[in-house]
Design an enzyme around this catalytic site. Structure first.
Site, PDB file in Angstrom:
ATOM      1  N   SER A  95       1.001  -1.522   0.313  1.00  0.00           N
ATOM      2  CA  SER A  95       0.119  -0.141   0.049  1.00  0.00           C
ATOM      3  C   SER A  95       1.168   1.317   0.050  1.00  0.00           C
ATOM      4  O   SER A  95       2.020   1.763  -1.096  1.00  0.00           O
ATOM      5  CB  SER A  95      -0.780  -0.046   1.291  1.00  0.00           C
ATOM      6  OG  SER A  95      -2.267   0.823   0.811  1.00  0.00           O
ATOM      7  N   ASP A 225      -9.675  -5.017  -5.029  1.00  0.00           N
ATOM      8  CA  ASP A 225      -9.221  -4.057  -4.069  1.00  0.00           C
ATOM      9  C   ASP A 225      -9.802  -2.950  -4.028  1.00  0.00           C
ATOM     10  O   ASP A 225      -9.769  -2.512  -4.760  1.00  0.00           O
ATOM     11  CB  ASP A 225      -7.702  -3.652  -3.721  1.00  0.00           C
ATOM     12  CG  ASP A 225      -6.789  -2.840  -3.073  1.00  0.00           C
ATOM     13  OD1 ASP A 225      -7.674  -1.646  -2.905  1.00  0.00           O
ATOM     14  OD2 ASP A 225      -5.228  -3.191  -3.675  1.00  0.00           O
ATOM     15  N   HIS A 254      -7.859  -6.085  -0.536  1.00  0.00           N
ATOM     16  CA  HIS A 254      -6.337  -4.809  -0.644  1.00  0.00           C
ATOM     17  C   HIS A 254      -5.653  -5.739   0.798  1.00  0.00           C
ATOM     18  O   HIS A 254      -4.392  -5.254   0.771  1.00  0.00           O
ATOM     19  CB  HIS A 254      -7.124  -3.411   0.433  1.00  0.00           C
ATOM     20  CG  HIS A 254      -5.556  -2.427   0.269  1.00  0.00           C
ATOM     21  ND1 HIS A 254      -5.421  -2.529  -0.682  1.00  0.00           N
ATOM     22  CD2 HIS A 254      -5.356  -2.030   1.496  1.00  0.00           C
ATOM     23  CE1 HIS A 254      -4.574  -0.815  -0.358  1.00  0.00           C
ATOM     24  NE2 HIS A 254      -4.199  -1.178   0.691  1.00  0.00           N
TER      25      HIS A 254
END
Length: 274
Positions: A95, A225, A254
């Site tokens: 991320s 995601d 995610h």
């Protein structure tokens, strides 16, 4: 606790376990090095040296009021890798950590880096603009900041219990332990760092960083995601990287390094050993 101090006086906490080729893990917003514990133990068992740090303002690192931007994140990582004299390292970022890794390798690390991996990562750029029409509207990120400022504890709980791990999907079986661990990590960090971090992860353009990276990079992303939408991230990053490889995971969320750790760990290991 092991820490290294940056040039502007920030103490960065880190874990450094084992020996062998180093793998360095950069966590996502608003978490900490603890989010990588499953990966740290897995790769430690496979003979690697594993390193993970808490980003400035996150976890056990200093809760400073400034420097919450990708340039500082990458420079802090460079301070850590120099302090530990890490060479031939594999850098893995999830991320926001994927953005940190991209900027670090491009601007600081190629002499010390063997490979990179970007997992559910924010590059090339998240926010919508004329140059990035597929991005998310700025209001999405403004609303994240507003929710954080109004009720951080509730906001973090809802995020972990919902879209971060895909627990809001039909048929999903939420893990209370995973939700609570996400909330615990988030609340360890500083509200100011997390508030400013929304701008850092959403508005930073990593296009030039990706183009400048010459080591092999594996781009791993789930097509479900809900935090960093797939179409405007992973395929574009892989295309910009001179030696990028895209691996897409059908239905993965995610937070797939946690919920799908067995698959992600096995694929990372295969990439590192290839």
């Amino acid at each position: 606790m092991p820490t290294v101090t940056t040039s502007d006086g920030v103490e960065i906490f880190y874990k450094d376990w084992g020996s062998g080729q180093p793998i360095v893990f950069s966590h996502g917003w608003p978490l900490s090095a603890d989010d990588w514990d499953t990966q740290l133990l897995f790769f430690l068992r496979h003979g690697f040296r594993v390193v993970a740090h808490d980003r400035r303002g996150h976890g056990r690192s200093t809760q400073v009021s400034d420097g919450h931007d990708m340039d500082h994140y990458a420079a802090d990582l460079a301070t850590l890798t120099t302090h530990l004299d890490l060479r031939d390292a594999v850098h893995v970022g999830h991320s926001t950590g994927g953005g940190e890794v991209a900027r670090y390798i491009a601007r600081h690390g190629e002499g010390r880096v063997a490979k990179g991996a970007l997992i559910s990562a924010v590059p090339p750029i998240m926010v919508q603009s004329a140059a990035n029409p597929g991005g998310l509207p700025k209001k999405v990120f403004d609303d994240l900041q507003s929710a954080l400022a109004a009720n951080r504890t509730g906001f973090y709980r809802d995020l972990a219990a919902g879209p971060f791990y895909g627990y809001n999907r039909d048929g999903a079986e939420p893990s209370e332990a995973i939700i609570q661990n996400w909330w615990r990590q988030g609340m360890m960090g500083g509200a100011k760092a997390h508030y400013d971090g929304v701008v850092a992860f959403s508005q930073t353009d990593f296009t030039d960083d990706l183009k400048a990276i010459t080591v092999p990079v594996l781009v791993m992303h789930g097509d479900d995601d809900q935090i960093v939408p797939y179409a405007d991230s992973a395929p574009l990053s892989a295309a910009l990287l001179p030696h990028g490889t895209l691996k897409t995971y059908a239905g993965f969320p995610h937070g797939m390094p946690t919920t799908e750790a067995d698959t992600i760990n096995a694929d990372l290991l295969a990439f590192i050993q290839s």
